[in-house]
Each structure stands twice: as structure tokens, then as C-alpha cells.
Design an enzyme around this catalytic site. Structure first.
Site, short mmCIF file in Angstrom:
data_model
loop_
_atom_site.label_atom_id
_atom_site.label_comp_id
_atom_site.label_asym_id
_atom_site.label_seq_id
_atom_site.Cartn_x
_atom_site.Cartn_y
_atom_site.Cartn_z
N SER A 106 -11.34 -33.24 -21.59
CA SER A 106 -11.07 -31.85 -21.93
C SER A 106 -10.13 -31.22 -20.89
O SER A 106 -9.11 -31.79 -20.57
CB SER A 106 -12.39 -31.10 -22.07
OG SER A 106 -12.21 -29.83 -22.61
N HIS A 107 -10.49 -30.08 -20.38
CA HIS A 107 -9.64 -29.33 -19.45
C HIS A 107 -9.92 -29.67 -17.99
O HIS A 107 -9.36 -29.05 -17.11
CB HIS A 107 -9.88 -27.84 -19.67
CG HIS A 107 -11.30 -27.45 -19.40
ND1 HIS A 107 -12.30 -27.69 -20.32
CD2 HIS A 107 -11.89 -26.91 -18.31
CE1 HIS A 107 -13.46 -27.28 -19.79
NE2 HIS A 107 -13.23 -26.81 -18.58
#
Length: 173
Positions: A106-107
Site C-alpha cells: 500500500s502506501h
């Protein structure tokens, strides 16, 4: 793999499983998570899962281990390959499957990776994720031999995204 395997408690987050590879999240951990999640599926009478992964360098190895674990619990796995998380959700709905699992950092910074999980079209989170940790520790897993297949959904996913724009409903700038 009938013995228990303790997972680092720091990886069992509220909405996903996430850790530093390989310090707190290893291929072995991913396989055990697959066994535990697959066992939950089997106990609920569910038997099919779509699995995808993002482009991080550690994702393909984690995905292969997760698939081994799911299959060893008796779950039939459809590997959808490399793509974004929304593509996994698309596959989960359109194939159709009982569950969707995505290997994604993800981030988070590059040393991180993790697993997002859905079951029965709903997020698998909070107490459910903590239960996977308990199940992994206990080593109480379903035994089976699920089929493993591969199906690219990328073209169908992109076509679905473009359909909204081709209809002219959303002007591009």
C-alpha cells in the site's frame, strides 16, 4: 505443517496484516496466514479465493507462500497476478470467489508489505485478524488439497474502468 507458528503481534493490524519483510513478515508467516485463513473459510463452508499481488520486490514470494497455505487448507485458489488492489476486489466479485487476498505494501515504505483480506464480500478485520494470529499459534489447521489456477483479469478490469468514460458520464480534463 500441523505445528503452531507464532506471528509477530505487530503485524496483526486493525484493517490488514502488515510488517517489515523479512524481519516481522516472512514467506513462512504468509504460508501460515494462508493456512489459518483457509481454515476459517473451510469451517464456514467457503472454498474459493482470488489472490493478487502488487509490484513490490517481496510481493511475488509472499503471494506464492500465501497460495501454498490456502491450498493446503483445502481452498481452491485463483491467482490473478500482478495488479492494483481494486483489481483484486473486481476479481473477487466477478469470478466469483468466496474470498479475496491481496499482497500489498500500500502506501507504506518499501521495506513493508502486507495482506488485505476480504471474506464473503466484506472486509476481514479487527477481531478476525487477531483470531488468525491465535489460530496460527495453535496450529489447528484444516487439511486439504485445493486446486490452484491462474486467470488474468487485467483486461476485463481495465475494460470495466473504461466503460464509465466511454459512456461519456464522466468528462476528462
Amino acid at each position: 505443517m500441523s505445528d503452531g507458528h507464532g506471528l509477530d503481534p505487530s503485524i496483526l493490524r486493525e484493517y490488514d496484516i502488515r510488517g517489515i519483510v523479512p524481519e516481522t513478515l516472512s514467506d513462512r508467516d504468509a504460508e501460515v496466514i494462508g493456512r489459518a485463513f483457509g481454515t476459517v473459510m473451510v469451517e464456514r463452508g467457503l472454498g474459493t479465493a482470488a489472490v493478487g499481488y502488487d509490484g513490490r520486490l517481496t510481493s511475488a514470494g509472499l503471494e506464492a507462500a500465501l497460495v501454498r497455505g490456502l491450498s493446503a487448507a483445502g481452498v481452491n485458489v485463483c491467482r490473478i497476478g500482478l495488479g492494483p488492489t481494486p483489481m483484486l476486489y473486481f476479481a473477487h466479485e466477478t469470478l466469483p470467489t468466496d474470498a479475496g487476498l491481496m499482497i500489498t505494501g500500500s502506501h507504506n515504505p518499501p521495506e513493508y508489505n502486507g495482506i488485505k483480506l476480504t471474506l464473503g464480500g466484506k472486509p476481514f478485520f479487527a477481531g478476525d485478524i487477531k483470531y488468525l494470529g491465535e489460530r496460527a499459534q495453535a496450529g489447528d489447521f484444516a487439511e486439504g488439497e485445493g486446486d490452484i489456477t491462474e486467470k488474468s483479469v487485467m483486461d476485463d478490469y481495465v475494460a470495466r474502468l473504461l466503460a464509465d468514460f466511454e459512456a461519456g458520464e464522466t468528462p476528462l480534463k
